[in-house]
Scaffold this active site. Structure first.
Site, PDB file in Angstrom:
ATOM      1  N   THR A 133       0.858  -1.200   0.000  1.00  0.00           N
ATOM      2  CA  THR A 133       0.000   0.000   0.000  1.00  0.00           C
ATOM      3  C   THR A 133       0.891   1.246   0.000  1.00  0.00           C
ATOM      4  OG1 THR A 133      -0.188   0.305   2.398  1.00  0.00           O
ATOM      5  CG2 THR A 133      -1.725  -1.256   1.387  1.00  0.00           C
ATOM      6  N   GLY A 134       0.390   2.310  -0.594  1.00  0.00           N
ATOM      7  CA  GLY A 134       1.185   3.549  -0.685  1.00  0.00           C
ATOM      8  C   GLY A 134       2.465   3.302  -1.450  1.00  0.00           C
ATOM      9  N   TYR A 180       0.033  11.184  14.788  1.00  0.00           N
ATOM     10  CA  TYR A 180       0.962  10.334  14.026  1.00  0.00           C
ATOM     11  C   TYR A 180       1.662   9.347  14.966  1.00  0.00           C
ATOM     12  CZ  TYR A 180       4.802   9.005  10.910  1.00  0.00           C
ATOM     13  OH  TYR A 180       5.700   8.288  10.150  1.00  0.00           O
ATOM     14  N   GLY A 208       7.492   3.189   0.011  1.00  0.00           N
ATOM     15  CA  GLY A 208       6.735   2.142  -0.690  1.00  0.00           C
ATOM     16  C   GLY A 208       7.345   1.830  -2.040  1.00  0.00           C
ATOM     17  N   SER A 234       5.216   6.160  -4.102  1.00  0.00           N
ATOM     18  CA  SER A 234       6.322   7.086  -3.822  1.00  0.00           C
ATOM     19  C   SER A 234       7.084   6.657  -2.576  1.00  0.00           C
ATOM     20  CB  SER A 234       5.777   8.516  -3.623  1.00  0.00           C
ATOM     21  OG  SER A 234       5.015   8.566  -2.437  1.00  0.00           O
TER      22      SER A 234
END
Ligand SMILES: NC(=O)C1=CN([C@@H]2O[C@H](COP(=O)(O)OP(=O)(O)OC[C@H]3O[C@@H](n4cnc5c(N)ncnc54)[C@H](OP(=O)(O)O)[C@@H]3O)[C@@H](O)[C@H]2O)C=CC1
Ligand SMILES: CC(C)CCC[C@@H](C)[C@H]1CC[C@H]2C3=CC[C@H]4[C@H](C)C(=O)CC[C@]4(C)[C@H]3CC[C@]12C
Length: 379
Positions: free
Chosen positions: A63-64, A248, A70, A67
């Protein structure tokens, strides 16, 4: 949501939790891996890959993947195994196409699929999972990497205070006390950071259980956590971090907990979960914190921190290393296992991955050898 709450409560009361905090973020986190899966040297990864699953193409979902970490991970995976079937799960299909083209440029025969997935949307996760189930008969590796840190603010006062304290290196390595973010509620009524970094991924794992947990088959789920994850930022009473300013850090700590919970509940069905902390990496996420010229300025400090971390890791593990060295021959699987999988090494490893933006800093375009411990753990 109820299930996640139960899992958090379940795992928080367990002794692993304290152990995880003590050891930094131990990447295997109580996961009872079979011997082959536990071994983490590059050498043994390839061997595990070839011996255990020969003649079977691996299905790997990231996933992701369009860029940063990933994309660098996809590049590395294809280098390790040209036969694998790689699925880039991204929310922006244009960027996903560009990433695929980028990967194919150096290996035209690679098998790369694209999948639309917005991990921040429940509906999108459900339809992506449905598509995966129609496309693949099993999933071998699922990298839960997509993540956000919206509207980050750096506390300059705390930075200068920390700079002249004994905590300076730790501050640079973990950003403890430095970073706050402004979160918002998304269209599903969830806090965006938790929805993206955690809930969407958890839902995906649950939905893909039929492909991940198959008799006689072992699968791995790997969460991209962070050295910024802190227990004190997470509260079971407010597990979406609605009241705090460090969503975060909180969401990354929660992903560590969920990884433990998954191991606890799913190891018996062949599903093994780990977390990895790549350290500070120059990606779009970090360029969102400070402008690129600033990173150029502090780069020498970041390299120093990295070298200090490596030195620290080495010193912490020196006695163990000596013991390991004298007890095992270097070619032994056990040598690699002992040497490379010590929690301190894994929790302190710092990495610089090069995104297209970061190339302007003149780093090499490959992930450097420094991160060998971290990245081997990912496999
Ligand atoms: N950079 C660092 O120093 C560190 C990063 N990490 C973690 O690494 C992971 C990757 O981040 P990094 O590579 O640095 O940052 P990037 O911003 O480069 O990559 C983040 C990726 O996640 C994707 N993404 C974000 N939100 C969603 C969503 N809702 N649905 C699907 N994909 C989404 C982005 O897609 P899009 O292009 O569409 O935005 C992008 O591909 C994150 O989980 C981050 O927390 C951990 C430690 C350190
Ligand atoms: C003069 C000041 C403005 C200088 C501030 C420096 C900070 C902006 C950065 C110093 C350390 C950085 C970080 C460390 C850990 C990263 C973590 C692993 C992660 O997941 C995301 C990014 C980091 C929090 C990163 C962020 C910038 C720093 C705090």
């Amino acid at each position: 949501m109820k299930l996640i709450g139960q899992l958090f409560a379940d795992i928080q009361s367990h002794h692993w939790c304290a152990g995880a905090e003590r050891a930094g973020r131990n990447r295997t986190m109580g996961c009872r891996l079979p011997r082959a899966a536990k071994t983490s040297s590059r050498f043994s990864f390839s061997r595990t890959f070839c011996v255990c699953q020969s003649n079977m193409e691996k299905v790997v979902i990231v996933t992701g993947a369009n860029s940063g970490i990933g994309l660098a991970l996809c590049d590395r995976l294809l280098t390790e195994d040209s036969q694998l079937r790689l699925c880039l799960a991204c929310r922006n299909m244009q960027r996903a196409e560009a990433a695929r083209a980028n990967l194919l440029a150096s290996r035209s025969s690679a098998r790369i699929d694209l999948l639309h997935l917005d991990v921040g949307s429940v509906q999108s996760v459900l339809s992506a999972a449905k598509e995966i189930k129609t496309k693949y008969s099993r999933v071998d590796f699922l990298y839960l990497n997509a993540g956000i840190m919206p509207n980050p603010t750096v506390d300059i006062g705390a930075f200068f205070k920390g700079l002249f304290s004994r905590n300076a290196i730790n501050m640079f390595a973990t950003a403890e006390g430095l970073l706050t973010q402004q979160d918002r509620v998304n269209s599903d009524g969830l806090q965006e950071v938790f929805a993206t970094n955690l809930f969407g991924h958890f839902l995906l794992v649950r939905e893909l259980e039929p492909l991940l947990c198959q008799p006689g088959h072992t699968s791995r789920v790997v969460w991209t956590s962070s050295s910024n994850a802190r227990r004190s930022a997470f509260s079971i009473e407010d597990f979406q971090h609605t009241k705090g300013t460090e969503p975060y850090s909180s969401s990354k700590y929660a992903s560590d907990l969920l990884s433990l919970a998954l191991n606890r509940h799913k190891n018996s069905q062949g599903l093994f979960s780990s977390v990895t902390c790549p350290g500070l990496v120059m990606t779009n996420l970090t360029f969102g914190i400070l402008p690129s010229f600033f990173w150029t300025l502090i780069m020498p400090i970041m390299w120093m921190v990295r070298v200090c971390s490596l030195f620290y890791i080495f010193m912490c593990n020196f006695p163990k290393l000596l013991k390991t060295f004298f007890c095992f021959r270097q070619t032994d699987q056990d040598f690699h296992q002992h040497f490379y999988t010590h929690p301190k090494q894994r929790s302190r490893g710092t990495v610089l991955v090069v995104s297209s933006k970061a190339r302007s800093f003149g780093f090499k375009s490959k992930i450097s050898q420094f991160n060998i411990w971290t990245w081997n753990e990912i496999y």
